[in-house]
Design an enzyme around this catalytic site. Structure first.
Site, PDB file in Angstrom:
ATOM      1  N   ARG A  23       0.486  -0.997  -0.133  1.00  0.00           N
ATOM      2  CA  ARG A  23      -0.351   0.240   0.085  1.00  0.00           C
ATOM      3  C   ARG A  23       1.016   1.377  -0.373  1.00  0.00           C
ATOM      4  NH1 ARG A  23      -2.716  -1.370   5.540  1.00  0.00           N
ATOM      5  NH2 ARG A  23      -0.697  -1.516   5.826  1.00  0.00           N
ATOM      6  N   GLU A  28       6.917   5.807  12.293  1.00  0.00           N
ATOM      7  CA  GLU A  28       6.886   6.402  13.824  1.00  0.00           C
ATOM      8  C   GLU A  28       7.726   7.554  13.627  1.00  0.00           C
ATOM      9  OE1 GLU A  28       7.317   3.974  16.701  1.00  0.00           O
ATOM     10  OE2 GLU A  28       5.844   3.283  16.751  1.00  0.00           O
ATOM     11  N   GLN A  46       4.472  23.447  19.761  1.00  0.00           N
ATOM     12  CA  GLN A  46       4.367  23.703  18.393  1.00  0.00           C
ATOM     13  C   GLN A  46       5.034  22.984  16.768  1.00  0.00           C
ATOM     14  OE1 GLN A  46       4.200  28.617  18.425  1.00  0.00           O
ATOM     15  NE2 GLN A  46       5.122  27.795  16.310  1.00  0.00           N
ATOM     16  N   ARG A  59      16.339  30.287   3.831  1.00  0.00           N
ATOM     17  CA  ARG A  59      15.785  30.508   5.557  1.00  0.00           C
ATOM     18  C   ARG A  59      16.777  30.869   7.204  1.00  0.00           C
ATOM     19  NH1 ARG A  59       9.277  30.895   4.687  1.00  0.00           N
ATOM     20  NH2 ARG A  59       9.378  28.928   2.781  1.00  0.00           N
ATOM     21  N   HIS A  62      18.208  31.170  12.307  1.00  0.00           N
ATOM     22  CA  HIS A  62      17.858  31.984  13.535  1.00  0.00           C
ATOM     23  C   HIS A  62      17.741  31.332  14.242  1.00  0.00           C
ATOM     24  CE1 HIS A  62      14.518  33.160   9.270  1.00  0.00           C
ATOM     25  NE2 HIS A  62      15.831  33.684   9.791  1.00  0.00           N
ATOM     26  N   LYS A  72      14.620  22.401  18.193  1.00  0.00           N
ATOM     27  CA  LYS A  72      13.750  22.423  16.636  1.00  0.00           C
ATOM     28  C   LYS A  72      13.844  20.968  16.552  1.00  0.00           C
ATOM     29  CE  LYS A  72      14.510  26.862  15.737  1.00  0.00           C
ATOM     30  NZ  LYS A  72      14.966  28.126  15.020  1.00  0.00           N
ATOM     31  N   TYR A 132       8.708  21.018  10.882  1.00  0.00           N
ATOM     32  CA  TYR A 132       9.318  21.074  12.507  1.00  0.00           C
ATOM     33  C   TYR A 132       8.324  21.062  13.613  1.00  0.00           C
ATOM     34  CZ  TYR A 132      10.262  26.303  11.523  1.00  0.00           C
ATOM     35  OH  TYR A 132      10.368  27.441  11.078  1.00  0.00           O
ATOM     36  N   ASP A 143      12.512  37.030  17.915  1.00  0.00           N
ATOM     37  CA  ASP A 143      13.352  36.577  17.015  1.00  0.00           C
ATOM     38  C   ASP A 143      14.495  37.687  16.670  1.00  0.00           C
ATOM     39  OD1 ASP A 143      11.482  36.881  13.454  1.00  0.00           O
ATOM     40  OD2 ASP A 143      12.670  34.591  14.705  1.00  0.00           O
ATOM     41  N   ASP A 169      16.687  38.311   6.002  1.00  0.00           N
ATOM     42  CA  ASP A 169      17.130  37.561   6.296  1.00  0.00           C
ATOM     43  C   ASP A 169      18.000  38.146   5.282  1.00  0.00           C
ATOM     44  OD1 ASP A 169      15.781  34.619   6.843  1.00  0.00           O
ATOM     45  OD2 ASP A 169      16.740  35.797   7.802  1.00  0.00           O
TER      46      ASP A 169
HETATM   47  C1  LIG Z   1       8.881  30.951  13.029  1.00  0.00           C
HETATM   48  C2  LIG Z   1       7.273  31.102  12.527  1.00  0.00           C
HETATM   49  C3  LIG Z   1       6.635  32.457  11.850  1.00  0.00           C
HETATM   50  N1  LIG Z   1       5.253  33.150  12.042  1.00  0.00           N
HETATM   51  C4  LIG Z   1       4.877  34.067  11.126  1.00  0.00           C
HETATM   52  C5  LIG Z   1       5.878  35.570  10.852  1.00  0.00           C
HETATM   53  C6  LIG Z   1       5.669  35.694   9.631  1.00  0.00           C
HETATM   54  O1  LIG Z   1       3.987  36.925   9.207  1.00  0.00           O
HETATM   55  C7  LIG Z   1       5.961  34.688   8.997  1.00  0.00           C
HETATM   56  C8  LIG Z   1       6.763  34.303   8.217  1.00  0.00           C
HETATM   57  O2  LIG Z   1       8.273  34.154   9.172  1.00  0.00           O
HETATM   58  P1  LIG Z   1       9.717  34.425   8.898  1.00  0.00           P
HETATM   59  O3  LIG Z   1       9.600  35.418   7.945  1.00  0.00           O
HETATM   60  O4  LIG Z   1      10.248  33.773  10.125  1.00  0.00           O
HETATM   61  O5  LIG Z   1       9.619  32.233   8.380  1.00  0.00           O
HETATM   62  P2  LIG Z   1      10.439  31.890   8.165  1.00  0.00           P
HETATM   63  O6  LIG Z   1      11.714  32.891   7.470  1.00  0.00           O
HETATM   64  O7  LIG Z   1      10.929  30.617   7.489  1.00  0.00           O
HETATM   65  O8  LIG Z   1      11.466  31.399   9.257  1.00  0.00           O
HETATM   66  C9  LIG Z   1      11.859  30.567  10.243  1.00  0.00           C
HETATM   67  O9  LIG Z   1      13.245  30.095   9.346  1.00  0.00           O
HETATM   68  C10 LIG Z   1      14.128  29.309  10.277  1.00  0.00           C
HETATM   69  C11 LIG Z   1      14.440  27.996   9.737  1.00  0.00           C
HETATM   70  C12 LIG Z   1      13.391  29.349  11.464  1.00  0.00           C
HETATM   71  O10 LIG Z   1      14.338  28.057  12.132  1.00  0.00           O
HETATM   72  C13 LIG Z   1      12.311  29.907  12.168  1.00  0.00           C
HETATM   73  O11 LIG Z   1      11.563  28.284  12.625  1.00  0.00           O
HETATM   74  C14 LIG Z   1      11.732  30.170  11.525  1.00  0.00           C
HETATM   75  O12 LIG Z   1      12.179  31.713  11.752  1.00  0.00           O
HETATM   76  O13 LIG Z   1       4.963  32.887   9.533  1.00  0.00           O
HETATM   77  C15 LIG Z   1       4.486  32.335  12.532  1.00  0.00           C
HETATM   78  O14 LIG Z   1       2.906  32.957  12.502  1.00  0.00           O
HETATM   79  N2  LIG Z   1       4.858  31.534  13.425  1.00  0.00           N
HETATM   80  C16 LIG Z   1       6.370  31.263  13.498  1.00  0.00           C
HETATM   81  O15 LIG Z   1       6.797  30.573  14.615  1.00  0.00           O
END
Ligand SMILES: Cc1cn([C@H]2C[C@H](O)[C@@H](COP(=O)(O)OP(=O)(O)O[C@H]3O[C@H](C)C(=O)[C@H](O)[C@H]3O)O2)c(=O)[nH]c1=O
Length: 184
Positions: A23, A28, A46, A59, A62, A72, A132, A143, A169
């Protein structure tokens, strides 16, 4: 599930078993007891899901600062990424050092990135989806980041051309400029 330390021992590679049959498969992909056997007992509170349309999306790097620092557990369910963790713990023997691991839907590997590490990834193919788990809620006021190509860190990103970065970034600080809020 097998767990293997990377060159930075606190950063772990997890390899869940896939039970395949006619299938498809069953796996896990998270088991608290297996992580506890390896000394990781933090509770994930979360789940995050990030989709990147193109290869070359970068990305990072961070982290969230205390009191909202996050561990994470990263995995890929479609496509592939080069996942990177950078040690930013004051007093660590591997301060400023990085590890990079390819995570993909094919290799089914995961990376555990503890608090005290900056985290980032580069997508290696289009339509990549990263899931994640994190051990603290999103706290925008905490942040923080480090510049993806900080020469002092020297991450060897497998880039083919310029990365696709968020505006945030494009202008992250250098490791030498950040407040060191983690101590080993
Ligand atoms: C991280 C996060 C973001 N957001 C919102 C904030 C912005 O409106 C949108 C995009 O956020 P951001 O540009 O910070 O997303 P990434 O660039 O993927 O950030 C992540 O990138 C690297 C790989 C990481 O390890 C972190 O988890 C996180 O910083 O999602 C949320 O609502 N909740 C969250 O936990």
């Amino acid at each position: 599930m097998t767990i293997t330390p990377t060159e930075i021992p606190d950063v772990l590679i997890l390899s869940p078993k896939k039970h395949g049959d006619a299938r498809g498969f069953f796996s896990e992909v998270y088991k608290e007891s297996v992580l506890a056997e390896h000394g990781f007992t933090e509770a994930f509170i979360q789940d995050n899901h990030a989709y990147s349309a193109e290869a070359g999306v970068l990305r990072g790097l961070h982290y969230q600062s205390p009191p909202f620092a996050q561990d994470k557990l990263v995995r890929v369910v479609r496509g592939s990424i080069y996942d990177v963790a950078v040690d930013i713990r004051k007093g660590s023997a591997t301060f400023g050092k990085w590890v990079g691991v390819e995570l993909s839907a094919d290799n089914w590997q995961q990376l555990l990135v503890p608090k005290g590490f900056a985290h980032g990834y580069l997508t290696l193919e289009p339509d990549t989806e990263v899931l994640y788990k994190v051990t603290n809620r999103y706290a925008p006021e905490c942040d923080k980041g480090v510049l993806w190509n900080d020469a002092e860190i020297g991450v060897d990103w497998p880039l083919k051309g310029e990365p696709i970065l968020s505006a945030k970034d494009e202008v992250q600080p250098l490791l030498s400029e950040i407040e060191l809020e983690f101590t080993l």
